[in-house]
Each structure stands twice: as C-alpha cells, then as structure tokens.
Design an enzyme around this catalytic site. Structure first.
Site, PDB file in Angstrom:
ATOM      1  CG  LEU A   1      26.426 -55.077 -40.931  1.00  0.00           C
ATOM      2  CD1 LEU A   1      24.937 -54.929 -41.122  1.00  0.00           C
ATOM      3  CD2 LEU A   1      27.142 -54.398 -42.054  1.00  0.00           C
ATOM      4  N   GLY A   2      29.481 -53.859 -37.101  1.00  0.00           N
ATOM      5  CA  GLY A   2      29.574 -53.033 -35.898  1.00  0.00           C
ATOM      6  C   GLY A   2      29.264 -51.661 -36.404  1.00  0.00           C
ATOM      7  CB  THR A   3      26.413 -50.519 -37.185  1.00  0.00           C
ATOM      8  OG1 THR A   3      26.772 -51.541 -38.061  1.00  0.00           O
ATOM      9  CG2 THR A   3      25.562 -49.527 -37.916  1.00  0.00           C
ATOM     10  CB  THR A   4      27.107 -45.230 -35.886  1.00  0.00           C
ATOM     11  OG1 THR A   4      28.321 -45.526 -35.238  1.00  0.00           O
ATOM     12  CG2 THR A   4      26.351 -44.173 -35.137  1.00  0.00           C
TER      13      THR A   4
END
Lengths: 215, 264
Positions: free
Chosen positions: A11-14
């Site tokens: 979950l590379g995320t913002t």
C-alpha cells in the site's frame, strides 16, 4: 522496474486525517501495487476498528490487514471488560504495541483517528512503532511527503466540514499526481458526534486531475 | 523491491485465472496448462478448486500449495458447516485462508481468487500469498494476468447477465492463453448462481476451446532493395601493400539522399 506477482502487495499510499469544527475527516487514495503492477485500483484503506474509531493503513497490505484485525479483536475484548467503548488513545497504543514488538518482520504505518465523546483525536504511528498525537491533522504514506507543506499552508483550525473536505480532496489529488504508488479513487470518511460515520467514494471527474488543459 | 530476493523461494508457474461478479452470481475462469519448469505436466489441469458446495477457488502459483491449502481450508469449513448447521459465508472462507497464509509470510505460493454465493449474495475476493485480501467485482491473477487484465478492464460492466459474464471470462482467459507462454490449452469456467434458499448457490461447470484469430499472410517482396540502389557517400580505398589510401568518392554531407526502392 521489477514486475513480479510474487512480490508482496504494497500500500504505497496517501492517507490523511484532518479535524474540522464539529468532527474529523479521514481521506485515502485507493491504489495497491505489487512492484510496478497495480493489483487493486479501488482498495479501501480506511478500516473501522470499533464504533467511531477508524484506522488508515499504509505499508504492506497483508501486514496492515492482520494488525488492524488483531487490534479490532483486542479492542472488542477490552471493551467487554471495560464496560464501555475504549478511548482512541487505547486503540492507537494497541496498534503501536503490535507494530513495535514485531518491527523486524512487519512493514506498517497507521493513522488512528476517532472521536472521544465530542473530542476528535488523531494518532500517527510511524514505521518501527513510534507514536505521535497530532493536534490538528496528520498525513502518512509515500504520497504524504508531497503534500505535507501544502497542508501546512492551507489548513486552519476550526474550518467547516465543506472546507476541510475540499482541502483533503485537493491534497490527495496532488499527492496522486506526483507519487507513483498513489492513485485511483479517493475515499473519505466523515466522523461527527452522534452521527453514523459517512463513507464517501470519489472517482473519475470528482478526483481533481492535475493535467493542464489550456497551455 | 530487491530483484535478487524475488528470484529465491517458490517459482510462479504459469497460469491465467479470473473471476467476474455478474447480476445474480459469480463466474470463475482458468486456463488448463500446468508446467514444471519448461515441461508441460498436464494439458487439462483443473485450476478451479471446490472449497464448499457454494464456494470455489481459482488458484495460481505453486500447484501443490493452491491444491492443498484449498483442500485443507475446505475441510475446516466443512466441519464448521456441520457444527453450525448452515452453509458457510464466503467471508469466512476468506478469513480462514488469510489466517493460514499470513504466518508463512508469502512462502506458501497460493495466489487465489475466491468466489461464491451465500445468503448475502455473490462475492469475489482476491487472496494473495502474503495473506492480504481484497473484495473485488472482477479480478485476474497469474502470469497471464497482464494480458487478461486489459480485456477485463475494457469489457467489464456492472450487472452483466450470466452469458455476458461467461463470454468476458472466456475472452480474458483466452488473452492470457495467447499472450502468456505459461498459460495454454483451453478455458475452464465455473458459474456459481445465487439462489434464495439454502444452500444459496447453484453451480455449473463448462469449458471452451478458443480458436485464435487467423494469422495474416506476410506480404513478401515488399522490402527488397536491388543491389546498387544504395547511394555511396564516401569511398576510401586502402592499399595495404604500399600503405596508401585514396578517397575515390566524397559527397558532402548536405547532399540530399536519393530515395531508394520502397521509399519512393
């Protein structure tokens, strides 16, 4: 770039949480990736723990789902023994303890946020298990680095719900534009006292596209 | 992502599996090639495994792992069914799978698409080998997923009929069969229809042999260039005996190049 379906789902995320006058807003993008392949473009990263307490997940998908599941179980058990709903601080510290004790094997970071009676509280748990209570807003995940200064500039305490919603959508859109690992749609969760949590899903045109039109 | 690290551990065997939710049920599809390295072990392998009479699971990754994990969890679900006296919910199967897979930290090479119907309706879940789960409306997995996902994304629409969903599944798997060397032969599909009374699911199986589009005949002779057509801009003759060289042709750089052969 490495493209391998054996890679863990990431979950590379913002993710972010912002207080407003009368409650709390959580926002997240919806991309999960395996290397450079997007395995789910409509993921839900905002997970309920108990009643009005939510957690935004970032890091390894499997790790965060397991830790959040464990925290949900632990809070449920704790609330039975306590006789009432535990505080947001308890929820955040349960997540933190698990993340810290297993830091060698886990790759997780959370924003745990919710309402204690009328009061909104936001806790940010970093990779490795450091916990910080944030006064007004928090952002985490790979995309947050691009928008933290934007939030610093634009956020004011006691904004209205509409203003803070516009701010969050704008910030997540900006992060999605610059960060490879963030993208897809925007999911929001509005928490207000004595109201059922409101889940909002923004897609397509509702996500503010950063591509210039008239140049 | 460390490229060296990903080379160790279980190798992904070739597969294309997919799942689609339609109005009133879910379809699971898979190709039928099982490989061991570069050798085809099984030409008509069944990759859609039964967990309960109303929940089926398509498995990509290591064939032994997918088969055994599905069977093991399937037997646990059967016991739960007998103990509670009611059909199992798809979510239960999902949670049991992820609780089994997470402690192995991805080393059990089972990448699954779980589909089924319970009293709440049709469901489709993606279960990765690391133990993460995501509910989906449509899903593709396996080495052929890169080819199949394009078909899925462009042709999927919500609330399809059963026939449309089956056709979409066949097209997606066929894309994987054609474009992925690890997938092949024919398409197996399982349709799980949602019904109002217990056990809430009606299952039917089918298969489809795809005929790829005929190849276009290659047009010969289009690009033959006769000898002597290419214009020589510079020619230097070197005499090794006398160690002398002579420039016999030297056209300046801005001489327009004469079009040749097919370029005219």
């Amino acid at each position: 770039m490495q493209s391998d379906l054996n890679l863990p789902v990431d979950l590379g995320t913002t993710i972010m949480a912002l207080k407003f006058d009368g409650g709390l807003l959580l926002a997240a993008d919806s991309r999960t990736s395996q290397g450079s392949y997007v395995s789910n473009r409509m993921a839900d990263k905002i997970t309920p723990l108990i009643d009005d307490i939510y957690v935004c997940r970032s890091g390894s998908s499997a790790d965060t789902q397991t830790v959040a599941g464990y925290a949900r179980y632990s809070l449920d058990f704790h609330s039975q023994q306590l006789g009432k709903r535990p505080s947001v601080q308890t929820a955040a510290y349960i997540l933190r303890d698990f993340a810290y004790q297993n830091k060698e094997v886990l790759s997780v970071s959370f924003i745990c946020a919710g309402l204690d009676d009328e009061k909104a509280r936001i806790f940010s748990i970093a990779q490795g298990g450091a916990i910080f209570e944030q006064k007004n807003y928090a952002a985490a995940g790979s995309g947050s680095t691009y928008v933290l200064t934007y939030l610093d500039e634009k956020y004011r305490p006691n904004m209205t719900e509409t203003e803070v919603r516009e701010l969050a959508v704008r910030a997540v859109s900006l992060a999605m534009f610059r960060d490879n690992s963030s993208g897809g749609c925007i999911r929001l969760c509005v928490l207000k006292p004595n109201t059922k949590p409101e889940r909002i899903f923004l897609q397509g045109d509702q996500v503010q596209s950063m591509f210039p039109v008239h140049r | 992502m460390d490229p060296v690290k990903s080379l160790k551990g279980t190798k992904k065997t070739g597969t294309t599996i997919c799942g689609v939710v339609f109005k009133g049920g879910v379809v699971l599809g898979a190709d039928s090639k099982a490989t061991g390295g570069h050798i085809v072990m099984d030409k008509s392998c069944m990759k859609i495994h039964k967990m309960t009479p109303s929940i089926y699971c398509g498995g990509a990754g290591t064939a032994a792992d997918t088969h055994h994990v599905t069977a093991m969890i399937g037997s646990q679900l059967r016991l739960l069914e007998l103990n509670t006296g009611r059909p199992i919910r798809v979510e239960t199967a999902c949670v049991k799978l992820k609780r089994h897979l997470f402690p192995y930290q991805g080393h059990v090479g089972a990448h699954l698409i779980l589909g089924g119907c319970d009293f709440t309706g049709p469901h489709l879940y993606n279960v990765s080998n690391h133990g993460s789960v995501s509910p989906e409306d449509f899903s593709v997995m396996g080495s052929g997923s890169y080819a199949a996902v394009g078909v899925m994304e462009s042709k999927y629409k919500p609330d399809m009929t059963e026939e449309e969903a089956i056709n979409l599944t066949i097209e997606a798997i066929t894309a994987g069969i054609i474009h992925d060397e690890g997938s092949g032969f024919f398409v197996n599909y399982t349709v799980i229809r949602h019904i109002k009374e217990s056990p809430y699911a009606e299952v039917s199986h089918g298969y489809h042999v795809s005929r790829p589009a005929p190849r276009q005949k290659k047009i010969k002779g289009l690009f033959t260039i006769p000898r002597g057509e290419t214009e020589i801009m510079k020619e230097i003759v070197v005499d090794f005996a006398t160690q002398t060289s002579e420039i016999t042709i030297d056209k300046p750089h801005n001489t327009p190049i004469k079009p040749v052969g097919y370029m005219q």
